[in-house]
Write an enzyme that holds these catalytic residues in place. Structure first.
Site, PDB file in Angstrom:
ATOM      1  N   LYS A 256      26.832 -47.387  16.150  1.00  0.00           N
ATOM      2  CA  LYS A 256      27.292 -46.036  15.781  1.00  0.00           C
ATOM      3  C   LYS A 256      26.610 -44.966  16.633  1.00  0.00           C
ATOM      4  CE  LYS A 256      26.327 -46.021  11.402  1.00  0.00           C
ATOM      5  NZ  LYS A 256      25.665 -47.335  11.345  1.00  0.00           N
TER       6      LYS A 256
ATOM      7  N   THR B  97      25.388 -45.300  19.613  1.00  0.00           N
ATOM      8  CA  THR B  97      25.898 -45.412  20.976  1.00  0.00           C
ATOM      9  C   THR B  97      27.271 -44.773  21.091  1.00  0.00           C
ATOM     10  OG1 THR B  97      24.719 -47.515  21.066  1.00  0.00           O
ATOM     11  CG2 THR B  97      26.217 -47.047  22.871  1.00  0.00           C
TER      12      THR B  97
ATOM     13  N   ARG C 100      19.765 -38.616  13.737  1.00  0.00           N
ATOM     14  CA  ARG C 100      18.530 -38.745  12.964  1.00  0.00           C
ATOM     15  C   ARG C 100      17.361 -39.080  13.877  1.00  0.00           C
ATOM     16  NH1 ARG C 100      20.178 -43.416   9.087  1.00  0.00           N
ATOM     17  NH2 ARG C 100      21.395 -43.951  10.925  1.00  0.00           N
TER      18      ARG C 100
ATOM     19  N   LYS D 240      13.502 -53.122  15.425  1.00  0.00           N
ATOM     20  CA  LYS D 240      14.585 -52.415  16.094  1.00  0.00           C
ATOM     21  C   LYS D 240      14.279 -52.093  17.554  1.00  0.00           C
ATOM     22  CE  LYS D 240      18.112 -49.109  14.725  1.00  0.00           C
ATOM     23  NZ  LYS D 240      18.501 -48.133  13.710  1.00  0.00           N
TER      24      LYS D 240
ATOM     25  N   ALA E 253      18.187 -44.463   4.572  1.00  0.00           N
ATOM     26  CA  ALA E 253      19.615 -44.539   4.252  1.00  0.00           C
ATOM     27  C   ALA E 253      19.906 -45.292   2.962  1.00  0.00           C
ATOM     28  CB  ALA E 253      20.363 -45.187   5.416  1.00  0.00           C
TER      29      ALA E 253
ATOM     30  N   PHE F  11      24.427 -46.734   8.049  1.00  0.00           N
ATOM     31  CA  PHE F  11      25.066 -47.912   7.469  1.00  0.00           C
ATOM     32  C   PHE F  11      26.598 -47.834   7.534  1.00  0.00           C
ATOM     33  CE2 PHE F  11      21.060 -48.529   4.685  1.00  0.00           C
ATOM     34  CZ  PHE F  11      20.408 -49.123   5.748  1.00  0.00           C
TER      35      PHE F  11
ATOM     36  N   PHE G 113      32.243 -55.291  23.446  1.00  0.00           N
ATOM     37  CA  PHE G 113      31.188 -56.088  24.057  1.00  0.00           C
ATOM     38  C   PHE G 113      31.803 -56.900  25.202  1.00  0.00           C
ATOM     39  CE2 PHE G 113      28.680 -56.432  19.785  1.00  0.00           C
ATOM     40  CZ  PHE G 113      28.422 -55.076  19.853  1.00  0.00           C
TER      41      PHE G 113
ATOM     42  N   TRP H 149      29.039 -48.012  26.681  1.00  0.00           N
ATOM     43  CA  TRP H 149      27.794 -48.747  26.880  1.00  0.00           C
ATOM     44  C   TRP H 149      27.647 -49.167  28.339  1.00  0.00           C
ATOM     45  CZ3 TRP H 149      26.528 -53.826  28.312  1.00  0.00           C
ATOM     46  CH2 TRP H 149      25.186 -54.188  28.095  1.00  0.00           C
TER      47      TRP H 149
END
Length: 899
Positions: free
Chosen positions: A350, A352, A374, A385, A604, A635, A723, A752
């Site tokens: 999200k 990205t 955020r 992460k 979240a 989320f 992807f 990406w």
């Protein structure tokens, strides 16, 4: 030489004066000021006269000018300075935009180049030309002699005469060729008073003579002008009056230009070029390969003023809330939310997509756009992460600064949270060990023979119904009620926090030192972003509102069941002081040099998981009516989007225009029955090879999330985050099924691997969807009982058959309702890995009963949060945390290992 200053108004006209003129001439100086004041009043301007001491040095003069340059309330400056103080340094210290007398090299240079429409021209020079032309003098081919002029006036006169075809000569009064030049001249302009030794007979009869020897810059007034016996004499008073009027005209032009700049305009943004590589390097290599613009340059490009930013290093800055007042009449841009389908544990991109979308809008479609994200917690960064700045060629840069510390907001929240936690236990200890009188005397001490209540103590007295302000006037019963909070330790909900994943702090015992006199209790630490103060920061809309919300935070109940707040503990002011800088959004940029606000990062699960209302509000003003603000919900759409609409939009009053729903072929295959996806474990072949059936079966989750967005009346654009292992057939199938399910559009995105260019189709689809009229509506009325609001979310959003309340949950609901908190929105704390409460239930679970194990309240933030099952508020470190890979190159000071 007395220094005098008056406060400027909104549109101020500044004059700096050095009062060193001989007393007989002082009246002329005052007359000039009076003329300027009267003309400015007629034009509706505020004019301020500043008088500095006559012995002010060049440095002091320049310092004063530089202050005026930075003052956004001032739109023009005229200098009335003695000639011996008029150095190039002084004149060119003035910003050309405020140089209404045209004295700076930049304005003079533009005039010489023929760009008079882009600069300010000397009002005295313009007055000379206009008076000559209005007197019927044809300047074309005329021989003009300018005597005794200097500096900008001389240069401007020569340039303006030459552009009208005149043959211009210049001379000083003492020049040996003066008499011969006067014989040739058809028009003579007196730029300074005529010396007595120069005979009037040198000026030929019939010559047009114009006296502009009242030099506004020096304050000197010429004498003997009226004695020039010539049929063509134009008096200096006429020049002075017209020059004053033209100066005011320049001032009005400056003000108009400033007003135009405040209105919406397409940004003149210098976007950074990308040179994508294949294969795509690591995120940190890509980030480090791009040189960000200086943040003050970016701020200026997007319409922020110099005094509206506080710079932190080279690439980030805090933005002051005063910008909201300045732009209050500006129309908002379009408001776009990026949400997602139910994700795999790896996430579906999200952030990205958010970055790729704004890069496409601004860098490729030339549309003003802002991303609002955020701030990531340090816990996941060093845990599992490794960073949250986006990825590939759609990132916020520098990504190390984004992920580590940033501008210290989370540290400020940690400090404020723990100050309040310390205040709670300290108060219980002192109440347990002191009499009413001793406690009261310490809370309201005698200082220098005087006993006074502080402001926050007076507010507590008022809440208690004690209308007294004299500490000595309270009765013993009133003193006891005031001094004793009687906190029930079993009801304390306020925990200590830190921004590190530390599972061994999930349950602790505090107060075991002998100094705590036997007072100990079980407690816990939460991750810093789970603090209610973070939720308050995310939902507040002003410094005052934040202070009120902080004061309302309920930390426990007293022994009679009444809520105890931060206000009762007397700590609200201190919390606000610790948070006074954190309330300002942080400005950064994407890889392509487009603006990003990073602000707040509420957990979240137990909070709404969205960035701040303030960042969104400021960004919506800065982009203008045709621009876009793209923000992200945490989320899946069933959690983050629902909370964004029902909680954040209620707090902000903002109406969303479009939802971008992020989907990946990988996640859809999981929902279609594919094998489990686990961080750190290689993906099974079902995810790396084409499997149309798994994709088709899994699109049920995408269809359900589209329907959830439609409950709120907002159009949905599906962004398929592609992807490299996805096939064209799989991507086409997702887009087709999304449109069948009611999506406005569905497009594949390649940001990406190539940056904003790969999301141009998404940007065009979002623009088209945003052009439709918004039919936004809330899912429920906040006045409904708490249980009904929970049931509505469970059934309409998650697809549950019903809810089941534990006795604890029911008892909490009854208590919050009795305490007057029943009309707050609901913030469900539920797993993000399933639409249901069971993480392993993928796709679209049906006919399940949603269990509510507990219900808690964030009164300052303004919501009730039911817990579905058990929710951990302190993550733990995995067996191999990310910190194994994170290191610092001590030679270059570059961070390694973030990804």
């Amino acid at each position: 030489g007395v220094s005098h200053r008056t406060r400027p108004g909104k549109n101020a006209f500044y004059v700096i004066t050095f009062s060193s003129l001989p007393s007989p001439k002082a009246g002329d100086d005052n007359l000039t000021q009076e003329i300027n004041q009267n003309l400015a009043k007629e034009a509706g301007l505020n004019i301020t006269h500043i008088c500095l001491p006559p012995d002010s040095s060049e440095v002091e003069i320049i310092d004063e000018i530089l202050k005026i340059n930075e003052d956004t309330r001032i739109h023009g400056l005229a200098l009335q300075i003695l000639e011996n103080s008029l150095s190039n340094k002084v004149l060119n210290a003035l910003t050309p935009e405020k140089d209404i007398d045209g004295v700076t090299d930049i304005n003079l240079g533009k005039l010489v180049r023929g760009d008079a429409h882009e600069c300010f021209v000397s009002p005295v020079a313009r007055a000379v030309i206009e008076l000559l032309e209005k007197s019927g003098v044809n300047l074309d081919g005329k021989k003009i002699l300018v005597i005794g002029a200097h500096g900008s006036v001389e240069a401007a006169l020569q340039c303006l005469f030459q552009r009208r075809g005149s043959l211009t000569m210049s001379s000083q009064w003492k020049a040996p060729q003066l008499q011969s030049k006067l014989h040739e001249a058809e028009v003579v302009v007196l730029g300074s008073p005529k010396p007595e030794e120069i005979p009037l007979a040198w000026i030929q009869p019939g010559t047009t003579v114009l006296n502009c020897s009242h030099d506004f810059l020096s304050g000197k007034v010429g004498c003997g002008s009226a004695e020039v016996h010539s049929s063509g004499l134009i008096e200096e008073d006429n020049v002075s009056l017209l020059a004053a009027a033209l100066r005011i005209q320049n001032m009005v032009s400056s003000g108009r230009r400033w007003l135009r700049e405040q209105q919406h305009r397409r940004w003149r943004l210098h976007c950074l070029k990308l040179q994508p590589l294949s294969p795509v390097p690591s995120d940190i290599e890509i980030s480090r390969g791009q040189t960000p613009k200086a943040v003050d340059v970016l701020a200026k490009e997007i319409g922020l003023l110099a005094d509206e930013i506080e710079i932190y290093g080279k690439s980030k800055a805090k933005v002051r809330l005063s910008v909201l007042e300045r732009l209050k009449d500006q129309a908002n841009g379009k408001y776009v939310l990026v949400a997602g389908i139910t994700p795999t544990p790896l996430g579906e991109g999200k952030s990205t997509v958010t970055i790729g979308l704004v890069q496409a809008l601004t860098a490729h479609l030339n549309v003003n756009s802002f991303a609002c994200l955020r701030q990531p917690s340090q816990g996941p960064t060093f845990g599992v992460k490794g960073g949250a700045a986006g990825g590939g060629y759609a990132q916020v840069i520098p990504m190390e600064e984004f992920n580590l510390h940033l501008t210290g907001d989370i540290h400020a929240i940690t400090a404020a949270n723990n100050l309040l936690a310390a205040a709670i236990d300290t108060r219980i200890l002192h109440e347990n060990t002191q009499t009413d009188k001793a406690l009261y005397n310490r809370l309201v001490p005698l200082v220098n023979g005087v006993r006074e209540f502080s402001e926050i103590q007076l507010a507590r007295l008022k809440r208690l119904g004690i209308n007294k302000t004299d500490p000595g006037a309270l009765t013993e019963e009133e003193m006891s009620r005031f001094a004793r909070l009687n906190i029930d330790p079993a009801t304390i909900t306020w925990q200590r926090v830190l921004d590190t994943n530390d599972r061994f702090l999930r349950k602790i015992t505090i107060g075991q030192a002998g100094t705590e006199k036997g007072y100990s209790r079980e407690a816990q630490f939460d991750i810093a972003v789970a603090s209610e103060i973070m939720a308050v920061l995310a939902l507040t809309d002003s410094l005052m509102d934040m202070k009120v919300r902080l004061g309302k935070m309920v930390v426990a109940s007293d022994k009679s069941g009444q809520p105890v707040t931060a206000d009762d503990l007397g700590v609200t002011g201190a919390l606000t002081v610790l948070m006074k800088d954190a309330i300002k959004p942080t400005l950064m940029q994407t890889l392509e040099g487009t603006p990003v606000f990073v602000h707040a990062g509420p957990f979240a699960n137990i909070a709404h998981g969205n960035s701040s209302v303030l960042a969104d509000k400021i960004a919506l003003k800065l982009v203008g009516e045709e621009g876009f603000v793209v923000t992200e919900a945490g989320f899946g759409a069933d959690i983050g989007m629902e909370k964004f609409f029902n909680i954040k939009c209620r707090a902000s009053g903002l109406v969303p225009n479009v939802v971008v729903l992020v989907a990946t072929v990988r996640a859809l295959k999981m929902h279609g029955g594919g094998p489990s996806v686990t961080p750190g474990v290689p993906l099974k072949k079902e995810y790396t090879e084409e499997n149309i059936q798994l994709v088709a079966d899994g699109c049920c989750n995408l269809q359900k999330q589209i329907q959830i967005a439609q409950l709120f009346g907002v159009p949905v654009v599906v962004a398929v985050n592609v992807f490299k292992t996805d096939t064209r057939a799989e991507i086409d199938l997702v887009c087709e099924l999304a449109k069948r399910a009611g999506a406005f559009d569905a497009v594949p995105c390649y940001h990406w691997s190539v940056g904003g260019r790969g999301s141009v189709d998404l940007a065009q689809a979002v623009r088209e969807a945003a052009s439709k009229r918004s039919r936004f509506q809330f899912l429920y009325d906040v006045q409904l009982p708490i249980v009904e609001k929970i049931r509505t979310i469970a059934q309409a959003v998650y697809g549950a058959k019903d809810i089941e309340l534990s006795p604890t949950a029911q008892s909490k609901i009854d208590r919050y309702t009795e305490q007057g908190f029943g009309n707050l929105p609901i913030c469900m704390a539920k797993t993000h890995l399933s639409l249901s409460h069971q993480p392993d239930k993928k796709g679209v679970p049906r006919d399940f009963i949603l269990p509510i194990s507990d219900v808690r309240a964030s009164i300052g933030a303004g919501f009730i949060y039911p817990l579905v099952g058990t929710m951990s508020t302190m993550p733990g470190l995995p067996t191999r945390p990310c910190f194994y890979d994170i290191d610092l190159d001590t030679e270059t000071e570059q961070v390694k290992g973030l990804f």
